[in-house]
Write a protein that holds these residues in place. Structure first.
Motif, short mmCIF file in Angstrom:
data_model
loop_
_atom_site.label_atom_id
_atom_site.label_comp_id
_atom_site.label_asym_id
_atom_site.label_seq_id
_atom_site.Cartn_x
_atom_site.Cartn_y
_atom_site.Cartn_z
N ARG A 12 21.98 18.29 -9.41
CA ARG A 12 20.77 18.52 -8.58
C ARG A 12 21.44 18.65 -7.16
NH1 ARG A 12 18.85 14.10 -11.23
NH2 ARG A 12 18.06 14.77 -13.04
N ARG A 13 20.78 19.19 -6.20
CA ARG A 13 21.33 19.22 -4.82
C ARG A 13 21.04 18.09 -4.07
NH1 ARG A 13 19.71 25.04 -2.24
NH2 ARG A 13 17.57 24.32 -2.63
N ASN A 14 20.04 17.32 -4.61
CA ASN A 14 19.76 16.21 -3.75
C ASN A 14 19.88 15.05 -4.82
OD1 ASN A 14 18.67 17.49 -1.51
ND2 ASN A 14 17.25 18.35 -2.81
N ARG A 15 20.03 13.90 -4.24
CA ARG A 15 19.95 12.57 -4.83
C ARG A 15 18.69 12.06 -4.73
NH1 ARG A 15 23.74 13.51 -1.54
NH2 ARG A 15 22.81 12.37 0.09
N ALA A 146 11.16 19.76 -8.44
CA ALA A 146 11.62 21.17 -8.38
C ALA A 146 11.45 21.87 -6.97
CB ALA A 146 11.04 22.17 -9.41
N ALA A 147 10.31 21.50 -6.43
CA ALA A 147 10.00 21.84 -5.14
C ALA A 147 10.86 21.30 -4.19
CB ALA A 147 8.41 21.35 -4.68
N LEU A 148 11.28 19.94 -4.25
CA LEU A 148 12.34 19.50 -3.04
C LEU A 148 13.50 19.96 -3.34
CD1 LEU A 148 10.97 15.52 -3.68
CD2 LEU A 148 11.15 17.10 -1.47
N GLU A 149 13.85 20.45 -4.47
CA GLU A 149 15.22 20.92 -4.95
C GLU A 149 15.20 22.41 -4.25
OE1 GLU A 149 18.44 20.01 -6.90
OE2 GLU A 149 17.32 18.40 -5.91
N GLU A 151 13.87 23.24 -1.31
CA GLU A 151 13.79 23.29 0.17
C GLU A 151 14.75 22.33 0.74
OE1 GLU A 151 10.42 19.93 0.85
OE2 GLU A 151 9.67 21.88 0.15
N ALA A 152 15.49 21.53 0.06
CA ALA A 152 16.29 20.72 0.71
C ALA A 152 17.76 20.50 -0.28
CB ALA A 152 15.83 19.24 0.77
N HIS A 153 18.78 19.97 0.51
CA HIS A 153 19.94 19.84 -0.44
C HIS A 153 20.75 18.68 0.32
CE1 HIS A 153 22.47 22.05 2.20
NE2 HIS A 153 21.29 23.21 2.38
N SER A 154 21.70 18.17 -0.49
CA SER A 154 22.48 17.08 0.10
C SER A 154 21.69 16.09 0.77
CB SER A 154 23.48 17.54 0.78
OG SER A 154 24.30 18.51 0.22
N GLU A 155 20.49 15.51 0.51
CA GLU A 155 19.67 14.52 0.87
C GLU A 155 19.36 13.33 -0.09
OE1 GLU A 155 16.81 16.62 4.41
OE2 GLU A 155 15.90 16.05 2.42
N THR A 156 19.36 12.30 0.54
CA THR A 156 18.96 11.12 -0.44
C THR A 156 17.23 11.04 -0.28
OG1 THR A 156 20.90 10.08 -0.52
CG2 THR A 156 19.01 8.48 -0.95
N ILE A 157 16.74 11.29 -1.42
CA ILE A 157 14.98 11.40 -1.20
C ILE A 157 14.42 10.20 -1.95
CG2 ILE A 157 13.11 12.40 -1.58
CD1 ILE A 157 14.85 15.30 -1.40
N LEU A 158 13.59 9.20 -1.43
CA LEU A 158 13.06 8.31 -1.80
C LEU A 158 11.57 8.70 -2.27
CD1 LEU A 158 12.80 5.26 -2.79
CD2 LEU A 158 11.97 4.86 -0.17
N LEU A 159 11.48 8.71 -3.63
CA LEU A 159 9.80 8.99 -4.05
C LEU A 159 9.22 7.84 -4.37
CD1 LEU A 159 10.82 11.91 -6.63
CD2 LEU A 159 10.27 11.89 -4.13
N VAL A 160 8.10 7.63 -3.85
CA VAL A 160 7.28 6.08 -4.06
C VAL A 160 6.14 6.57 -5.16
CG1 VAL A 160 6.30 4.27 -2.92
CG2 VAL A 160 8.07 5.34 -1.91
N SER A 161 6.08 6.20 -6.13
CA SER A 161 4.91 6.57 -7.04
C SER A 161 4.42 5.35 -7.85
CB SER A 161 5.22 7.68 -8.10
OG SER A 161 4.30 8.17 -8.94
N HIS A 162 4.07 5.46 -9.15
CA HIS A 162 3.31 4.55 -10.05
C HIS A 162 3.98 4.18 -11.15
CE1 HIS A 162 -0.25 5.06 -7.24
NE2 HIS A 162 0.18 6.37 -7.11
N GLY A 163 3.73 3.25 -11.83
CA GLY A 163 4.39 2.83 -12.97
C GLY A 163 4.53 3.89 -14.21
N ASP A 164 3.41 4.20 -14.69
CA ASP A 164 3.58 5.50 -15.88
C ASP A 164 3.89 6.56 -15.43
OD1 ASP A 164 2.18 4.04 -18.11
OD2 ASP A 164 1.03 5.67 -18.41
N PRO A 165 3.41 7.22 -14.21
CA PRO A 165 4.31 8.49 -13.80
C PRO A 165 5.75 8.23 -13.79
CG PRO A 165 2.41 7.87 -12.51
CD PRO A 165 2.64 6.98 -13.30
N LEU A 166 6.29 7.20 -13.21
CA LEU A 166 7.92 7.07 -12.91
C LEU A 166 8.57 6.97 -14.47
CD1 LEU A 166 8.01 4.93 -9.80
CD2 LEU A 166 8.55 7.25 -10.16
N GLN A 167 7.81 6.31 -15.33
CA GLN A 167 8.36 6.22 -16.66
C GLN A 167 8.29 7.50 -17.48
OE1 GLN A 167 8.37 1.67 -17.49
NE2 GLN A 167 7.74 3.10 -19.30
#
Length: 196
Positions: A12-15, A146-149, A151-167
């Motif tokens: 991936r282009r981002n972390r 996919a959308a973040l990939e 529009e951005a690259h070489s970034e560390t992106i923190l995604l804040v979500s919920h238990g089930d969606p993250l699993q």
């Protein structure tokens, strides 16, 4: 999408760091709050959740994020707010990161979660009780990446979500059957894990 998810091929282009919101008022009450009508304006962080975030930021163990994207529910927005203030980042809400919609179980005891998870094992496309299917959750979570990939690259992106969606997202990215999303260790409130 079938039981086997589409892959997000490396590299991936981002972390990405995946974070579950801090302990919430819904957690404290043992209630399912999964619909925007309740989740956007109510059921924010509990005092325990605020304490979790204060402790986390006092000893942040991950690379500092360059970007922060969060579900627009109150509990995730408040969690993201703590991180944003600490690192001087703007907030960016994305509805693709919302909680899984548990349909008719909204507002009921969280003891009903296993009823849905048992059905997930047999059919990740089921919508019993009017719940959002596992495959639908996987599709929208993967679409955020996919959308973040794109529009951005070489970034560390923190995604804040919920238990089930993250699993479900982690299961999809690991190319495991979506029906097995509850086999992995749950991410605890205020927990963070890198996207593999």
């Amino acid at each position: 999408m079938a039981n086997t998810p589409p892959t997000l091929r490396l590299p991936r282009r981002n972390r990405y760091l995946l974070m579950r919101h801090g302990h919430s008022e819904a957690n404290a009450a043992g209630r399912i709050i999964s619909r925007p009508e309740r989740g956007l304006s109510g059921f924010g962080l509990s005092p325990r959740g605020h304490a979790q975030l204060k402790a986390l930021l006092a000893d942040w163990p991950w690379p500092p994020p360059d970007r922060l994207v969060h579900s627009d529910f109150r509990r995730t927005t408040e969690t993201a707010g703590w991180i944003a203030r600490h690192f001087g980042l703007p907030l960016s809400a994305d509805v693709g990161l919302r909680e899984r919609n548990f349909g008719e179980l909204e507002g009921l005891s969280d003891c009903h979660y296993p009823d849905v998870w048992t059905l997930d094992v047999d059919d990740p496309e089921h919508q019993v009780f009017g719940v959002e299917s596992v495959t639908s959750v996987a599709d929208r979570m993967l679409a955020v990446i996919a959308a973040l990939e794109a529009e951005a690259h070489s970034e560390t992106i923190l995604l804040v979500s919920h238990g089930d969606p993250l699993q479900i997202l982690l299961t999809a990215v690991e190319e495991r059957p979506l029906s097995t999303h509850r086999n992995r260790e749950p991410l605890l409130p205020a927990g963070i894990v890198p996207l593999p």
